[in-house]
Design a protein around this motif. Structure first.
Motif, PDB file in Angstrom:
ATOM      1  N   GLN A 142       0.827  -1.202   0.000  1.00 53.31           N
ATOM      2  CA  GLN A 142       0.000   0.000   0.000  1.00 53.31           C
ATOM      3  C   GLN A 142       0.862   1.253   0.000  1.00 53.31           C
ATOM      4  O   GLN A 142       1.943   1.289   0.583  1.00 53.31           O
ATOM      5  CB  GLN A 142      -0.930   0.003   1.218  1.00 53.31           C
ATOM      6  N   ASP A 143       0.358   2.292  -0.683  1.00 51.04           N
ATOM      7  CA  ASP A 143       1.104   3.550  -0.783  1.00 51.04           C
ATOM      8  C   ASP A 143       1.139   4.324   0.524  1.00 51.04           C
ATOM      9  O   ASP A 143       2.038   5.149   0.733  1.00 51.04           O
ATOM     10  CB  ASP A 143       0.467   4.455  -1.853  1.00 51.04           C
ATOM     11  N   GLY A 144       0.162   4.114   1.399  1.00 48.68           N
ATOM     12  CA  GLY A 144       0.099   4.903   2.627  1.00 48.68           C
ATOM     13  C   GLY A 144      -1.029   4.437   3.517  1.00 48.68           C
ATOM     14  O   GLY A 144      -1.204   3.252   3.770  1.00 48.68           O
ATOM     15  N   SER A 148      -5.403   4.886   0.244  1.00 51.74           N
ATOM     16  CA  SER A 148      -4.285   5.022  -0.698  1.00 51.74           C
ATOM     17  C   SER A 148      -4.256   3.848  -1.668  1.00 51.74           C
ATOM     18  O   SER A 148      -4.848   2.795  -1.428  1.00 51.74           O
ATOM     19  CB  SER A 148      -2.962   5.107   0.063  1.00 51.74           C
ATOM     20  N   ASN A 149      -3.559   4.044  -2.776  1.00 48.83           N
ATOM     21  CA  ASN A 149      -3.444   2.991  -3.776  1.00 48.83           C
ATOM     22  C   ASN A 149      -2.751   1.774  -3.178  1.00 48.83           C
ATOM     23  O   ASN A 149      -1.869   1.881  -2.338  1.00 48.83           O
ATOM     24  CB  ASN A 149      -2.657   3.488  -4.989  1.00 48.83           C
ATOM     25  N   ASN A 262      -5.264  10.945   7.639  1.00 52.89           N
ATOM     26  CA  ASN A 262      -3.999  10.278   7.283  1.00 52.89           C
ATOM     27  C   ASN A 262      -2.781  11.147   7.601  1.00 52.89           C
ATOM     28  O   ASN A 262      -1.770  11.119   6.895  1.00 52.89           O
ATOM     29  CB  ASN A 262      -3.988   9.907   5.790  1.00 52.89           C
ATOM     30  N   ASP A 288      -3.231  14.652   2.779  1.00 55.83           N
ATOM     31  CA  ASP A 288      -3.514  13.239   2.497  1.00 55.83           C
ATOM     32  C   ASP A 288      -4.902  12.820   2.960  1.00 55.83           C
ATOM     33  O   ASP A 288      -5.141  11.642   3.213  1.00 55.83           O
ATOM     34  CB  ASP A 288      -2.455  12.374   3.176  1.00 55.83           C
ATOM     35  N   TYR A 290      -8.610  11.552   3.070  1.00 53.56           N
ATOM     36  CA  TYR A 290      -9.378  10.635   2.219  1.00 53.56           C
ATOM     37  C   TYR A 290     -10.786  10.496   2.780  1.00 53.56           C
ATOM     38  O   TYR A 290     -10.973  10.375   3.999  1.00 53.56           O
ATOM     39  CB  TYR A 290      -8.721   9.253   2.181  1.00 53.56           C
ATOM     40  N   ASN A 321      -9.764  12.503  -2.798  1.00 56.80           N
ATOM     41  CA  ASN A 321      -8.508  12.080  -2.209  1.00 56.80           C
ATOM     42  C   ASN A 321      -7.440  13.133  -2.445  1.00 56.80           C
ATOM     43  O   ASN A 321      -7.141  13.472  -3.584  1.00 56.80           O
ATOM     44  CB  ASN A 321      -8.092  10.748  -2.862  1.00 56.80           C
ATOM     45  N   VAL A 323      -3.717  13.983  -2.724  1.00 50.83           N
ATOM     46  CA  VAL A 323      -2.573  13.155  -3.093  1.00 50.83           C
ATOM     47  C   VAL A 323      -1.309  13.748  -2.488  1.00 50.83           C
ATOM     48  O   VAL A 323      -0.911  14.853  -2.834  1.00 50.83           O
ATOM     49  CB  VAL A 323      -2.441  13.051  -4.628  1.00 50.83           C
ATOM     50  N   LYS A 763       4.231   3.517   5.821  1.00 49.09           N
ATOM     51  CA  LYS A 763       2.868   3.295   6.286  1.00 49.09           C
ATOM     52  C   LYS A 763       2.690   3.876   7.682  1.00 49.09           C
ATOM     53  O   LYS A 763       3.663   4.275   8.335  1.00 49.09           O
ATOM     54  CB  LYS A 763       2.556   1.795   6.270  1.00 49.09           C
TER      55      LYS A 763
END
Length: 776
Positions: A142-144, A148-149, A262, A288, A290, A321, A323, A763
């Motif tokens: 996971q990106d974060g 996140s993606n 986040n 960040d 979301y 979101n 980014v 993370k």
């Protein structure tokens, strides 16, 4: 008189359900003290053959439920009787030991499949992503933080090489707001993970496996929960269904809301206007946030003569979101945004014994509308990790370093999945599947309205056909053979030459054919061997070809990937005394993939794109142990080792053509190769009050260090790596009135370790969550 009585052939059919209307598959139905019986199927249905006239007692049993008996007078006109079994909590331990529950039935298929029940997780703050990350052979990168993606890895196959389904319906274009992170545990009944070889009935072109998320199918229930946690994380989930048992009319739905700032701390380099690193320190993520909301509603009828299920379903979801970073933490944004919304309209039909006994038909048709927007319009400045604006000396480029954009995608998709199954007799059965997909994208950038590429069509047509034959020799051995055909057509555009602003039309046509076999043999009632092989193909998805408008660049010439997959499984379970239950599983994995689609990443660039890797091979093994004592203590441990190497003799590039591949035999970079999980839980009944339960769970996760780049190049001491990491999480839950009222607290990453995933994207650290849940 006795002779005519014995010759009478009466057939009695019926259905077995729970109090909540759930179909009980695997229940035993028989005539008491007579040698006539049956086992219920997935719809809870049974058929008793050759029942004589007169008075009989029918006995129904299913472990975990109270045994029920009914005395009936059988006449020539009698043909049906139904049973509703009452829950018996004291039998639950026996269910796990000897009962053929739905979970166990799935796990005993000849395919390499793991089925995970969420029954013991309903009070946790987990979601589909976290449940899957504990399955052997699976890593989710996971990106974060929340929303996140993420990239899904199953036995070395990553991302879209593994296909996802919701109740058997493909999720290819459900949109960013409806993903593994946004599906809470309370919406899920179980998750089936097919590794490598995928059954024909799923109707997909998956290369490395498939994940089928099964939602709650009970006729009448209500489940509502709210959780709050670190980083201002709020999650709400409401699920329910109401069914009129007389008319069959049903309405069911769920509503999920997710929000998080986040704003967790990360260890980052603080840079000046020239890109020089001033210091490396802990800072909070500042851009960040979301939030997403999803509603899923369906209505229709159940258990009618013309349909076991006929439902109209609508899924509406949306998210926005902020980014924070690109593909690596070397780039940080302060104004880049992404937002989306999707509408999925579906028709679901299912009928067993349509026109003839043993002829089962299902149809899932959907029309999906997905709109997304990527915004990068801030000019003149960029940000560093302190949130400070630094002059960029450009009035035309956005934060990504490319011309400013406000790019909107309008995606439309039609999918149709049709299944036919026919049971010729107890030994022979056939199944056929047809899965069709049409995808069309229109795009427009208000900041670059004249860009030529936007005026070319972007469409994809995909058709997958599958035919399978299953032979059940006896209760010990069965084998399935199958074939698949794949048809792909893509219309797009490409640059006439590198750095050219002139685009030309580009079309791709691909036809491929695959085949496979899956077999299973029980050496002992509790010792099963399974083997499966498949020569299969996976066609690229729209976002892989067309890009996502933000961080993924298009590649209009991306080709299909193919693989030979082999799995060998050993499953052994046994009891020691009356209270100890052990389940042991081991899997050997072999994959030889060609034209593998992988995500190409540069440390210095925020953007990625998908390319074909000529050939890659996976050799792996995984082991899994589960232990249960008296329903009071449980322990689960799994370990996975996978050696994924580049096997191409030559590689091609646009500058020098084909040349020797100096990475042959090297392990693929940025891919975990050794990892594992452990879960331990304690349960105490009737704590303080009757009908209460206190549960304590501990989770451990481990990942061995692995390289970001190719291992053959450079000095080992100076190579970029994802460091070795381990994390610990604990959870405490208290339930009252047999799970009607529930409260739980959870601490993730208890020791506040530095945890990294994709391209060393950090993370969250230590986090706390409180969850309140009501279930009826």
């Amino acid at each position: 008189m006795w002779g005519s009585h014995a010759q009478t052939n009466v057939v009695i059919k019926g259905k077995v359900t729970s109090e909540t209307g759930e179909f009980l598959e695997g229940a035993t139905v028989g005539l008491k003290n007579e040698n006539i019986g049956a086992i219920t199927n997935a719809s809870g249905e049974f058929v008793l053959q050759n029942v004589s006239l007169g008075r009989h007692t029918i006995r129904v049993s299913f472990l975990g439920y109270t045994i029920q008996e009914k005395s009936i007078d059988v006449s020539p006109t009698m043909n049906s009787i139904n049973f509703v079994l009452l829950d018996n909590p004291e039998e639950i331990a026996t269910v796990q030991l000897t009962g053929k529950s739905k979970i166990r039935s799935v796990n005993e298929q000849s395919y390499s499949v793991t089925s995970v029940s969420t029954k013991e997780l309903q009070n946790s703050s987990t979601d589909a992503k976290e449940i899957l990350d504990r399955v052997p052979g699976i890593r989710i990168l996971q990106d974060g933080g929340l929303g996140s993606n993420l990239s899904f890895s199953l036995n070395g196959f990553q991302g879209n090489q593994v296909k996802f389904f919701l109740d058997g319906v493909p999720m290819d274009n459900y949109g960013a707001s409806f993903n593994l992170s946004s599906i809470p545990v309370n919406s899920i009944k179980r998750i089936d993970v097919y590794k490598g070889v995928v059954p024909v009935w799923l109707g997909t072109d998956a290369l490395g496996g498939a994940v089928n998320i099964i939602t709650h199918q009970e006729h009448n229930f209500l489940d509502a929960s709210y959780s709050y946690g670190s980083f201002n994380t709020n999650r709400i989930s409401v699920n329910g269904a109401h069914t009129n048992e007389k008319t069959g009319f049903t309405f069911r739905g769920n509503l999920n809301y997710n929000y998080s700032d986040n704003d967790y701390e990360v260890l980052a380099d603080i840079t000046d206007a020239n890109g020089n690193v001033l210091e490396t320190t802990n800072v909070k993520r500042f851009h960040d946030r979301y939030r997403s909301i999803t509603g899923k509603f369906s209505t229709g009828v159940l258990n009618k003569k013309y349909a076991d299920q006929l439902l109209l379903e609508v899924i509406a979801s949306g998210d926005d979101n902020q980014v924070q970073t690109g593909a690596t933490m070397a780039t940080v944004y302060g104004a880049v945004m992404q937002e989306s919304k999707s509408f999925i309209n579906s028709l679901k039909y299912k009928k067993k014994d349509l026109f003839a006994d043993g002829l089962d038909v299902s149809l899932n048709t959907s029309y999906n509308i997905y709109n997304s927007r990527s915004i990068d319009t801030l000019t003149g400045v960029v940000y560093n990790w302190n949130g400070e604006q630094i002059p960029s000396n450009s009035q035309t480029n956005g934060e990504k370093g490319t011309p400013i954009s406000n790019l909107k995608f309008d995606d439309k998709e039609f999918t149709n999945q049709f299944n036919i199954g026919y049971i010729l007799n107890k030994d022979h059965s056939f199944s056929f599947n047809q899965a069709y997909q049409y995808f069309n994208r229109e795009e427009f950038d208000s900041e670059n309205p004249e860009k030529q590429a936007y005026f070319f069509p972007k469409s994809l047509y995909k058709n997958v056909l599958g035919l399978a034959y299953k032979y059940d020799y006896n209760s010990k051995w069965n084998t399935t053979i199958f074939g698949k055909a794949y048809f792909l057509k893509v219309n797009s555009s490409q640059q006439e030459s590198e750095n050219s602003e002139v685009y030309i039309k580009n079309s791709i046509h691909k036809n491929n054919y695959g085949y496979g076999l899956a077999t299973s043999y029980f050496i002992l009632p509790n010792l099963q061997l399974k083997a499966s092989f498949e020569h299969t193909y996976r066609m690229p998805l729209p976002n892989e070809i067309f890009g996502d408008g933000l961080l993924v660049s298009p590649n209009d010439n991306l080709g299909s990937e193919q693989s030979d997959n082999f799995n060998f499984n050993v499953v052994y379970n046994f009891t020691v005394g009356a209270n100890h239950y052990l389940d042991l599983k081991s899997t050997f994995v072999y994959r030889n993939a060609k034209d593998l689609i992988y995500e190409s990443v540069s440390i210095s660039s925020p953007e990625t794109n998908f390319e074909n890797l000529a050939e890659a091979r996976t050799l792996g093994v995984e082991g899994n142990l589960n232990y249960n004592w008296k329903e009071r203590f449980n322990l689960g441990i799994n370990v996975t080792y996978q050696n994924i190497t580049d096997q191409a003799d030559q590689i091609y590039n646009d500058y020098s053509g084909y040349q020797p591949n100096f990475n042959k035999g090297a392990r693929l970079p940025n891919t975990p190769y050794l990892f594992g999980n452990a879960i331990a839980g304690l349960t105490f009944k009737d704590v303080i009050y009757e009908n209460t339960a206190l549960n304590f769970n501990y989770y451990f996760n481990y990942v061995q260090e692995y390289y970001l780049g190719w291992a053959k190049y450079g000095n080992a001491a100076n190579k970029e790596t994802i460091p070795k990491q381990s994390s610990h999480s604990i959870e405490l839950a208290y339930s009252l009135q047999n799970n009607k009222y529930n409260i739980s607290i959870e601490c993730r990453n208890l020791t506040d370790e530095l945890l990294y995933d994709k391209y060393r994207l950090q993370k969250p650290g230590r986090a706390f969550y409180l969850k309140l849940r009501y279930s009826l």
